[in-house]
Motif scaffolding. Structure first.
Motif, PDB file in Angstrom:
ATOM      1  N   PRO A 240       0.831 -11.195  -8.315  1.00  0.00           N
ATOM      2  CA  PRO A 240       0.988 -10.267  -7.001  1.00  0.00           C
ATOM      3  C   PRO A 240       2.501  -9.921  -6.911  1.00  0.00           C
ATOM      4  O   PRO A 240       3.585 -10.694  -7.369  1.00  0.00           O
ATOM      5  CB  PRO A 240       0.558 -11.251  -6.014  1.00  0.00           C
TER       6      PRO A 240
ATOM      7  N   ILE B  43      -0.668   4.319  -2.676  1.00  0.00           N
ATOM      8  CA  ILE B  43      -1.500   3.465  -2.031  1.00  0.00           C
ATOM      9  C   ILE B  43      -3.122   3.696  -2.384  1.00  0.00           C
ATOM     10  O   ILE B  43      -3.932   3.185  -2.633  1.00  0.00           O
ATOM     11  CB  ILE B  43      -1.147   3.307  -0.672  1.00  0.00           C
TER      12      ILE B  43
ATOM     13  N   LEU C 198      -4.233   3.200  -5.786  1.00  0.00           N
ATOM     14  CA  LEU C 198      -4.393   1.640  -6.112  1.00  0.00           C
ATOM     15  C   LEU C 198      -5.970   1.241  -5.343  1.00  0.00           C
ATOM     16  O   LEU C 198      -6.438   0.384  -5.686  1.00  0.00           O
ATOM     17  CB  LEU C 198      -3.194   0.908  -5.496  1.00  0.00           C
ATOM     18  N   ILE C 199      -6.144   1.981  -4.119  1.00  0.00           N
ATOM     19  CA  ILE C 199      -7.368   1.306  -3.339  1.00  0.00           C
ATOM     20  C   ILE C 199      -8.397   2.031  -4.271  1.00  0.00           C
ATOM     21  O   ILE C 199      -9.209   1.194  -4.379  1.00  0.00           O
ATOM     22  CB  ILE C 199      -7.053   2.034  -2.095  1.00  0.00           C
TER      23      ILE C 199
ATOM     24  N   LEU D 269      -6.006  -2.629  -4.831  1.00  0.00           N
ATOM     25  CA  LEU D 269      -5.575  -2.905  -3.277  1.00  0.00           C
ATOM     26  C   LEU D 269      -7.132  -2.775  -2.749  1.00  0.00           C
ATOM     27  O   LEU D 269      -7.884  -1.902  -2.861  1.00  0.00           O
ATOM     28  CB  LEU D 269      -4.777  -1.917  -2.793  1.00  0.00           C
ATOM     29  N   PRO D 270      -7.252  -3.514  -1.601  1.00  0.00           N
ATOM     30  CA  PRO D 270      -6.461  -4.876  -0.985  1.00  0.00           C
ATOM     31  C   PRO D 270      -6.628  -5.941  -1.885  1.00  0.00           C
ATOM     32  O   PRO D 270      -7.814  -6.044  -2.751  1.00  0.00           O
ATOM     33  CB  PRO D 270      -7.002  -4.677   0.525  1.00  0.00           C
TER      34      PRO D 270
ATOM     35  N   LYS E  47      -4.340  -7.806  -4.225  1.00  0.00           N
ATOM     36  CA  LYS E  47      -3.433  -8.085  -5.041  1.00  0.00           C
ATOM     37  C   LYS E  47      -2.044  -8.256  -4.817  1.00  0.00           C
ATOM     38  O   LYS E  47      -1.299  -9.022  -4.883  1.00  0.00           O
ATOM     39  CB  LYS E  47      -3.741  -7.417  -6.409  1.00  0.00           C
ATOM     40  N   HIS E  48      -1.668  -7.016  -4.416  1.00  0.00           N
ATOM     41  CA  HIS E  48      -0.338  -6.700  -3.870  1.00  0.00           C
ATOM     42  C   HIS E  48       0.110  -6.537  -2.587  1.00  0.00           C
ATOM     43  O   HIS E  48      -0.948  -6.032  -1.673  1.00  0.00           O
ATOM     44  CB  HIS E  48       0.316  -5.587  -4.606  1.00  0.00           C
TER      45      HIS E  48
ATOM     46  N   ILE F 285       2.005  -4.106   0.143  1.00  0.00           N
ATOM     47  CA  ILE F 285       2.853  -2.897   0.155  1.00  0.00           C
ATOM     48  C   ILE F 285       3.530  -2.699   1.473  1.00  0.00           C
ATOM     49  O   ILE F 285       2.944  -2.906   2.516  1.00  0.00           O
ATOM     50  CB  ILE F 285       1.710  -1.736  -0.049  1.00  0.00           C
TER      51      ILE F 285
END
Length: 71
Positions: A20, A38, A41-42, A47-48, A50-51, A53
């Motif tokens: 993470p 973002i 990644l979604i 996400l949501p 792991k990381h 932001i």
């Protein structure tokens, strides 16, 4: 600490990390805006979960775009 020169580089780092990360993304990064990173990644189910932001902007005109990315 890792440094990315642009949006695609930030995306590559976040995709490849086995751990993470906390990422600071700027709305106006070169080549790919922070909200687009973002959204990607979604859509890739990174996400949501792991990381973490933090999305930054110095321009009030980009706030609606940033808000749309996180909803």
């Amino acid at each position: 600490m890792l440094d990315a020169a642009d949006g695609p580089a930030a995306l590559a780092i976040l995709r490849a990390s086995r751990y993470p990360l906390v990422a600071l993304l700027d709305m106006m990064m070169p080549l790919m805006r922070g909200d687009s990173v973002i959204e990607t990644l979604i859509s890739e189910h990174i996400l949501p979960g792991k990381h973490a932001i933090v999305l930054l902007t110095a321009s009030p005109s980009t706030v609606p775009l940033a808000m749309r990315a996180v909803h």
